[in-house]
Design an enzyme around this catalytic site. Sequence first.
Site, PDB file in Angstrom:
ATOM      1  N   HIS A   7       0.828  -1.211   0.000  1.00 43.55           N
ATOM      2  CA  HIS A   7       0.000   0.000   0.000  1.00 43.55           C
ATOM      3  C   HIS A   7       0.856   1.253   0.000  1.00 43.55           C
ATOM      4  CE1 HIS A   7       0.449  -0.876   4.414  1.00 43.55           C
ATOM      5  NE2 HIS A   7       0.630   0.423   4.490  1.00 43.55           N
ATOM      6  N   HIS A  79       3.991   7.098   3.736  1.00 41.75           N
ATOM      7  CA  HIS A  79       4.929   5.988   3.537  1.00 41.75           C
ATOM      8  C   HIS A  79       4.467   5.043   2.438  1.00 41.75           C
ATOM      9  CE1 HIS A  79       2.201   4.148   6.664  1.00 41.75           C
ATOM     10  NE2 HIS A  79       2.374   3.057   5.945  1.00 41.75           N
ATOM     11  N   GLU A 130       7.658   1.070   5.031  1.00 42.13           N
ATOM     12  CA  GLU A 130       7.136   0.027   5.911  1.00 42.13           C
ATOM     13  C   GLU A 130       7.370  -1.313   5.209  1.00 42.13           C
ATOM     14  OE1 GLU A 130       2.847   0.223   6.386  1.00 42.13           O
ATOM     15  OE2 GLU A 130       2.885  -1.115   8.133  1.00 42.13           O
TER      16      GLU A 130
HETATM   17 CO    CO Z   1       1.143   1.338   6.287  1.00 40.52          CO
END
Ligand code: CO
Length: 134
Positions: A7, A79, A130
């Site tokens: 994502h 992020h 991440e």
């Molecule tokens: Co995230």
Amino acid sequence: MIGRLNHVALVVPDLEQAAQSYRQSLGATISPVQELPDHGVKVVFVELPNTKIELLEVLGEASPIKAFLDKNPSGGMHHLCYEVDDILAARDQLKAAGARVLGDGAPKTGAHGKPVLFLHPKDFFGTLIELEQA
Ligand code: CO
């Protein structure tokens, strides 16, 4: 090491309004709201055919995204999340290569119930990364 883009995360000032905008203006499918007090965020996922967009709102005074929202009051990209097969192996390989893992280096449970880690943005061209064990 990294696999699929899981994502892209955006910090937004108002989660309901952002979800509504993605639903109505962009015609997207939105997941139910989740509160993640351990991460200091409220989150929904915009489901796209090839990835997801994570919309994040501040939850609590100690939220790690509060400073970001203060600097970017209308919101912004926060992020990128890449999938890895083995998060501990990925962490050890990155640390050996000199990358900084945020926090105590131990994976936390992310919004999908899977282990996640964050890498220092200064080590990756100004972008917070991440890693999620897929
Ligand atoms: Co995230």
